[in-house]
Design an enzyme around this catalytic site. Structure first.
Site, PDB file in Angstrom:
ATOM      1  N   ARG A   1      46.444  94.023  19.415  1.00  0.00           N
ATOM      2  CA  ARG A   1      47.227  95.168  19.905  1.00  0.00           C
ATOM      3  C   ARG A   1      47.002  95.332  21.412  1.00  0.00           C
ATOM      4  O   ARG A   1      45.880  95.198  21.901  1.00  0.00           O
ATOM      5  CB  ARG A   1      46.769  96.429  19.164  1.00  0.00           C
ATOM      6  CG  ARG A   1      47.579  97.655  19.451  1.00  0.00           C
ATOM      7  CD  ARG A   1      47.259  98.732  18.416  1.00  0.00           C
ATOM      8  NE  ARG A   1      45.834  99.083  18.414  1.00  0.00           N
ATOM      9  CZ  ARG A   1      45.297 100.031  19.183  1.00  0.00           C
ATOM     10  NH1 ARG A   1      46.040 100.729  19.999  1.00  0.00           N
ATOM     11  NH2 ARG A   1      44.002 100.293  19.121  1.00  0.00           N
TER      12      ARG A   1
ATOM     13  N   TYR B   1      39.778  91.089  19.544  1.00  0.00           N
ATOM     14  CA  TYR B   1      39.398  89.730  19.927  1.00  0.00           C
ATOM     15  C   TYR B   1      38.188  89.218  19.162  1.00  0.00           C
ATOM     16  O   TYR B   1      38.112  88.028  18.848  1.00  0.00           O
ATOM     17  CB  TYR B   1      39.220  89.610  21.449  1.00  0.00           C
ATOM     18  CG  TYR B   1      37.912  90.130  22.016  1.00  0.00           C
ATOM     19  CD1 TYR B   1      36.830  89.275  22.179  1.00  0.00           C
ATOM     20  CD2 TYR B   1      37.762  91.447  22.407  1.00  0.00           C
ATOM     21  CE1 TYR B   1      35.635  89.735  22.719  1.00  0.00           C
ATOM     22  CE2 TYR B   1      36.592  91.909  22.946  1.00  0.00           C
ATOM     23  CZ  TYR B   1      35.524  91.055  23.103  1.00  0.00           C
ATOM     24  OH  TYR B   1      34.351  91.513  23.624  1.00  0.00           O
TER      25      TYR B   1
ATOM     26  N   HIS C   1      49.781  67.256  38.560  1.00  0.00           N
ATOM     27  CA  HIS C   1      50.405  66.608  37.417  1.00  0.00           C
ATOM     28  C   HIS C   1      49.520  65.486  36.870  1.00  0.00           C
ATOM     29  O   HIS C   1      48.892  64.782  37.651  1.00  0.00           O
ATOM     30  CB  HIS C   1      51.742  66.005  37.876  1.00  0.00           C
ATOM     31  CG  HIS C   1      52.526  65.378  36.773  1.00  0.00           C
ATOM     32  ND1 HIS C   1      53.172  66.127  35.820  1.00  0.00           N
ATOM     33  CD2 HIS C   1      52.753  64.076  36.479  1.00  0.00           C
ATOM     34  CE1 HIS C   1      53.780  65.299  34.974  1.00  0.00           C
ATOM     35  NE2 HIS C   1      53.538  64.064  35.343  1.00  0.00           N
TER      36      HIS C   1
ATOM     37  N   THR D   1      31.773  91.500  30.284  1.00  0.00           N
ATOM     38  CA  THR D   1      30.582  91.212  31.077  1.00  0.00           C
ATOM     39  C   THR D   1      30.816  91.258  32.590  1.00  0.00           C
ATOM     40  O   THR D   1      30.072  91.929  33.309  1.00  0.00           O
ATOM     41  CB  THR D   1      30.004  89.851  30.643  1.00  0.00           C
ATOM     42  OG1 THR D   1      29.350  90.062  29.405  1.00  0.00           O
ATOM     43  CG2 THR D   1      29.012  89.291  31.644  1.00  0.00           C
TER      44      THR D   1
END
Ligand SMILES: Cc1cc2nc3c(=O)[nH]c(=O)nc-3n(C[C@H](O)[C@H](O)[C@H](O)COP(=O)(O)OP(=O)(O)OC[C@H]3O[C@@H](n4cnc5c(N)ncnc54)[C@H](O)[C@@H]3O)c2cc1C
Length: 461
Positions: free
Chosen positions: A208, A181, A438, A314
């Site tokens: 991965r 990441y 919506h 964290t």
């Protein structure tokens, strides 16, 4: 040399990062005499060179996407970007947060000691700079980790995420090694700020361990952002050539880049401060071995956060720190549950996930999979072809939601709330009972009709 032994404590915390600060504050509030020893800046990785500055830089990089669609809403934008302004403003914000952390410790009654700590034994910590020792009932090791740098010729020419936040100027091009990441996020940050980015990774696709649809969708998004990806390749060596760094790849190809960044994982900070001599057992990967209460093999020494190699996030470090304070000083033993933890990658597109991937869920029996793919409304007036993906993986027999995966704007915010439902053991019909809000992207998660596909006996039908 004579060493003065000062005041006795109930808890000495080593490291004022996410886990250490939470444990220290709570323990002090429960009446414990607490000292926190920090050798760098208060707030740790998250505040100083992790989550916080990273997200600020992600915001900076996303203006490019807004400017790209702005004309479709009638706006004409003539924008330019100034890197030193971003760095200076980031520095002001993390300094503000650091001060808030210091005030929080002070307000709780914990003593902050700015020094490097070494463990002498299970009840003694030495302050390296001050040359004095602290005696204590318990020690909490919350020393975090540091970027791993591959041992290759020229490694000193590369930067890591630590330095990337404070570059004096943006390079014209950058090679980032790593498909995790951190690599993905910095690739999208730099690309959004106008740097030509190449990502090299030894695996076949980024991220991965994530759901395959997220990996492939993200890979396509990186392509659309102009980020070149080179898979199944390593960096073998680096050398300086003028202002460039020339990279030798594993396949023999050489190419120059303005900068090279390693995002090749992180190593727990467990070396050189007395852990092993105090009887703290390490795992083969160098992380501290702990039980479910974060207790190490030394009875008075506990460890939380990245240094324990559990889940390096964290909020997890904070949970673990809080649990130690509860266990030791509030007569309330807590074992942190690591089984259902959401995570996000703030790339472009953003991806977020909680629970099992489709492949993992398959090992639990027959599953139903619900997938929605569509263009986010924000892009509907422009010719931006980017699509979102939302996916629910459910157990066929009970409808229990095993995994929720989102790719696209707002993914992390959606997964944060899906985490509440999944933590309660929600089923597909629980999701269905929620009335859609919506127009949002998240409403797709509560309006799926039949499954998009099913697996029966491990076979897709
Ligand atoms: C680029 C990047 C982005 C990230 N983004 C996210 C994100 O978006 N979301 C998320 O949840 N997590 C993110 N993380 C992970 C997160 O920052 C860590 O999981 C978290 O900070 C771990 O907290 P910790 O308390 O274990 O250690 P740290 O926060 O690393 O704190 C450890 C502290 O101990 C100090 N220390 C070490 N040794 C000693 C010693 N001997 N004496 C005194 N002090 C010492 C260090 O100086 C440091 O301040 C990111 C990390 C990186 C690198």
């Amino acid at each position: 040399m004579r060493v003065a032994v000062t005041e006795a404590y109930d808890l000495v915390v080593i490291g004022a990062g996410s886990g250490g600060v939470r444990a220290a504050r709570m323990a002090a509030k429960y009446g414990a005499r607490v000292a926190v020893v920090e050798e760098f800046r208060v707030g740790g990785t998250c505040v100083i060179r992790g989550c916080v500055p990273k997200k600020l830089y992600v915001y900076a990089s996303r203006f490019k996407d807004l400017f790209d669609v702005a004309p479709s809403f009638g706006w004409q934008v003539d924008a330019s970007f100034d890197w030193p302004t971003l760095v200076a403003n980031k520095e002001r914000e993390i300094t503000r947060l650091e001060a808030a952390y210091v005030a929080g410790l002070d307000g709780a009654g914990a003593e902050l000691i700015r020094d490097r700590a070494e463990i002498v034994d299970g009840n003694t910590v030495r302050l390296v700079g001050a040359g004095r020792t602290l005696s204590t009932r318990y020690i909490l090791v919350a020393t975090g980790g540091h970027p791993f740098i591959p041992d290759i010729p020229g490694r000193e020419l590369a930067i890591t995420s630590n330095a990337a936040f404070d570059l004096r100027a943006l390079p014209s091009s950058i090679l980032i090694e790593g498909g995790g990441y951190v690599g993905v996020e910095f690739a999208t940050i730099f690309a959004g700020l106008g740097v030509a980015v190449t990502l090299v990774y030894r695996g076949t696709c980024v991220l991965r361990g994530f759901d395959e649809d997220l990996r492939q969708g993200l890979d396509a998004g990186l392509e659309a952002r102009g980020i070149r990806r080179i898979y199944e390749t390593n960096v073998d060596a680096l050398r300086r050539q003028g202002s460039d760094v020339v990279v030798s790849f594993g396949d023999g190809v050489e190419a120059p880049f303005g900068a090279v960044m390693f995002a090749t994982g992180r190593t727990p900070n467990t070396e050189g401060f007395g852990l092993e001599q105090a009887g703290v057992r390490l795992r083969p990967d160098g992380a501290i071995e702990v039980d479910k209460f974060s207790k190490t093999s030394a009875p008075t020494i506990y460890a939380v956060g990245d240094v324990t190699g559990r889940t390096a996030l964290t909020p997890v470090a904070i949970r673990e720190g809080a649990a130690v304070a509860e266990t030791l000083f509030n007569d309330n033993p807590i074992a942190v549950d690591h089984s259902l933890i959401g995570s996000a990658v703030f790339g472009e597109p953003e991806v977020a996930t909680i629970g099992l991937t489709e492949d993992e869920a398959l090992t639990h029996g027959d599953i139903d999979v619900y997938v929605a793919r569509f263009r986010p409304m924000m892009n509907s007036l422009s010719n931006n072809p980017a699509r979102m993906m939302l996916k629910l993986v459910t157990l066929a027999e009970t409808g229990k939601v095993l995994g929720t995966h989102v790719l696209g704007p707002g993914a992390a915010e959606m997964i944060q709330l899906a985490a509440v439902a999944m933590g309660m053991g929600a089923t597909k019909s629980d999701f269905d009972r929620a009335v859609a809000l919506h127009p949002t992207a998240g409403e797709e998660l509560v309006t799926f009709k039949g499954p998009s596909y099913r697996y029966r006996g491990g076979v897709k039908v």
